[in-house]
Design a protein around this motif. Structure first.
Motif, PDB file in Angstrom:
ATOM      1  N   TYR A   1      -5.100   7.247   0.788  1.00 56.82           N
ATOM      2  CA  TYR A   1      -5.501   5.893   1.190  1.00 56.82           C
ATOM      3  C   TYR A   1      -6.647   5.378   0.320  1.00 56.82           C
ATOM      4  O   TYR A   1      -6.608   4.248  -0.174  1.00 56.82           O
ATOM      5  N   GLN A   2      -7.657   6.231   0.105  1.00 53.92           N
ATOM      6  CA  GLN A   2      -8.798   5.815  -0.702  1.00 53.92           C
ATOM      7  C   GLN A   2      -8.400   5.564  -2.147  1.00 53.92           C
ATOM      8  O   GLN A   2      -8.873   4.627  -2.792  1.00 53.92           O
TER       9      GLN A   2
ATOM     10  N   GLY B   1       0.806  -1.215   0.000  1.00 56.89           N
ATOM     11  CA  GLY B   1       0.000   0.000   0.000  1.00 56.89           C
ATOM     12  C   GLY B   1       0.836   1.261   0.000  1.00 56.89           C
ATOM     13  O   GLY B   1       0.520   2.243  -0.677  1.00 56.89           O
TER      14      GLY B   1
ATOM     15  N   HIS C   1      -8.178  -3.533   1.869  1.00 53.83           N
ATOM     16  CA  HIS C   1      -7.912  -2.901   3.171  1.00 53.83           C
ATOM     17  C   HIS C   1      -6.938  -3.739   4.004  1.00 53.83           C
ATOM     18  O   HIS C   1      -6.071  -3.184   4.694  1.00 53.83           O
ATOM     19  N   GLU C   2      -7.058  -5.053   3.933  1.00 50.84           N
ATOM     20  CA  GLU C   2      -6.140  -5.929   4.665  1.00 50.84           C
ATOM     21  C   GLU C   2      -4.799  -6.029   3.943  1.00 50.84           C
ATOM     22  O   GLU C   2      -3.733  -5.979   4.572  1.00 50.84           O
TER      23      GLU C   2
ATOM     24  N   ILE D   1      -6.739   2.174  -2.328  1.00 55.28           N
ATOM     25  CA  ILE D   1      -7.758   1.116  -2.266  1.00 55.28           C
ATOM     26  C   ILE D   1      -8.458   0.987  -3.620  1.00 55.28           C
ATOM     27  O   ILE D   1      -8.689  -0.123  -4.120  1.00 55.28           O
TER      28      ILE D   1
ATOM     29  N   GLN E   1      -9.786  -7.906  -1.040  1.00 51.42           N
ATOM     30  CA  GLN E   1      -9.539  -7.497   0.343  1.00 51.42           C
ATOM     31  C   GLN E   1      -8.437  -6.438   0.435  1.00 51.42           C
ATOM     32  O   GLN E   1      -7.444  -6.602   1.138  1.00 51.42           O
TER      33      GLN E   1
ATOM     34  N   GLU F   1      -6.090  10.845   3.808  1.00 50.90           N
ATOM     35  CA  GLU F   1      -7.328  10.085   3.596  1.00 50.90           C
ATOM     36  C   GLU F   1      -7.590   9.871   2.106  1.00 50.90           C
ATOM     37  O   GLU F   1      -8.003   8.786   1.674  1.00 50.90           O
TER      38      GLU F   1
ATOM     39  N   PHE G   1      -3.384  -3.947   1.985  1.00 54.39           N
ATOM     40  CA  PHE G   1      -2.649  -2.682   1.981  1.00 54.39           C
ATOM     41  C   PHE G   1      -1.400  -2.797   2.855  1.00 54.39           C
ATOM     42  O   PHE G   1      -0.352  -2.227   2.539  1.00 54.39           O
ATOM     43  N   HIS G   2      -1.493  -3.556   3.945  1.00 54.92           N
ATOM     44  CA  HIS G   2      -0.415  -3.620   4.942  1.00 54.92           C
ATOM     45  C   HIS G   2       0.520  -4.811   4.748  1.00 54.92           C
ATOM     46  O   HIS G   2       1.402  -5.042   5.583  1.00 54.92           O
TER      47      HIS G   2
END
Length: 337
Positions: free
Chosen positions: A130-131, A110, A146-147, A134, A144, A127, A149-150
């Motif tokens: 990040y969006q 991410g 959001h998961e 995504i 997935q 923000e 990303f890390h």
């Protein structure tokens, strides 16, 4: 449709200990908005050098000897590095062959995508970044997001890493995307998914794409037009249907005959005889003549011009000359004089 890219009579050489290597020789083509142009040919024919020359990513030993590169109406042939930094990413971007050499193994996926966004949009909020990351991960089919990303590159499969590299390349909404053999290290199923994804991105974003490959079978899935390169030159160019169903250059015949589909029921795959010529001193006439079972005497003396077959289909072979003997091609099913 407007031309996003016009390459005219481009020649690129490298200085080496053995002499001047003429990697790209008098290449001309155009790329329209929203189209996928595949550039195919054997390893060493100049495909990747052509793309990297347009993006000015070649080493100091390389130089443009002749020709021009016009991108979105601007002649960038003589642009310096400072000028190129302003248009790289925004105007064009590149997906490199091996995602593991494109991704930093110590930085989360991410964050790497976010870095590509921030290079060109410095005033955007955290923000929004990040969006946007995504959204890009979803665009390239990473589930997935959001998961994931890390997660780090080593947590991803080869196909997922290639999708991540595509997200980075698309982070600044480029007009032109260069895909340098993006499916080479992937299995057949994942290859098909990545090629379908390239087509989906082109349809959603209107991005023009140059897809580099050595495999005619791979590009058939995605390409609108196909340019066949040999020994630094484009020897045939046309719509995908014209290249696959009515190929005219003997080298294109050889590539087609090398596909497994043409060897069903046979003991072995067809291979083109001989080896590509050295480009330190390219041979006189047609560089493919010494490997061409249909070669004419003039092939060894004079380089053939691009003969027009249709408004969209051209090939550089003396077999298309009106004085040439009639040949029945081994693929395509059409005879011509």
């Amino acid at each position: 449709m407007e031309n996003l890219l016009e390459v005219k009579n481009l020649s690129v050489s490298f200085q080496s200990g053995a002499g001047e290597v003429q990697a790209v020789r008098d290449v001309s083509f155009t790329l329209k908005r929203g189209e996928i142009l595949a550039v195919v040919g054997e390893s060493g024919c100049g495909k990747s050098v052509l793309c990297k020359c347009i993006m000015k990513l070649l080493p100091a030993s390389a130089s443009i000897k002749n020709g021009s590169i016009i991108v979105c109406g601007q002649d960038i042939t003589n642009y310096k590095e400072r000028d190129m930094q302003k248009i790289r990413g925004k105007t064009f971007s590149m997906i490199f062959q091996d995602p593991m050499t494109s991704l930093n193994p110590t930085i989360k996926i991410g964050q790497q995508i976010a870095e590509a966004i921030l290079v060109h949009e410095k005033k955007i909020t955290k923000e929004q970044v990040y969006q946007r990351v995504i959204d890009l991960m979803e665009l390239v089919g990473i589930e997935q997001p959001h998961e994931r990303f890390h997660l780090y590159p080593y947590n991803f499969s080869g196909g997922m890493r290639q999708r991540s590299v595509m997200a980075i390349a698309l982070a600044s909404n480029p007009d032109i995307l260069f895909a340098d053999e993006p499916t080479t290290a992937l299995d057949v199923t994942i290859q098909a998914q990545i090629l379908d994804l390239l087509r989906e991105v082109q349809e959603k974003l209107g991005t023009a794409t140059i897809l580099v490959s050595h495999d005619l079978g791979v590009v058939a899935r995605a390409a609108d037009r196909v340019a066949v390169m040999y020994a630094g030159k484009i020897v045939e160019i046309g719509m995908a249907e014209e290249i696959y169903y009515d190929p005219r250059h003997p080298y294109t015949w050889g590539l087609m005959r090398s596909l497994p589909a043409f060897s069903k029921g046979k003991d072995s795959l067809y291979t083109i005889p001989g080896m590509p010529p050295t480009l330190v001193n390219p041979p006189k006439g047609d560089a493919y003549a010494c490997r061409n079972e249909y070669a004419l005497g003039i092939d060894y003396e004079e380089m053939p011009p691009m003969f027009r077959i249709t408004d969209t289909h051209y090939a550089a072979t003396w077999l298309l000359d009106e004085r040439a003997p009639k040949i029945i091609p081994p693929v395509g099913g059409k005879s011509f004089a």
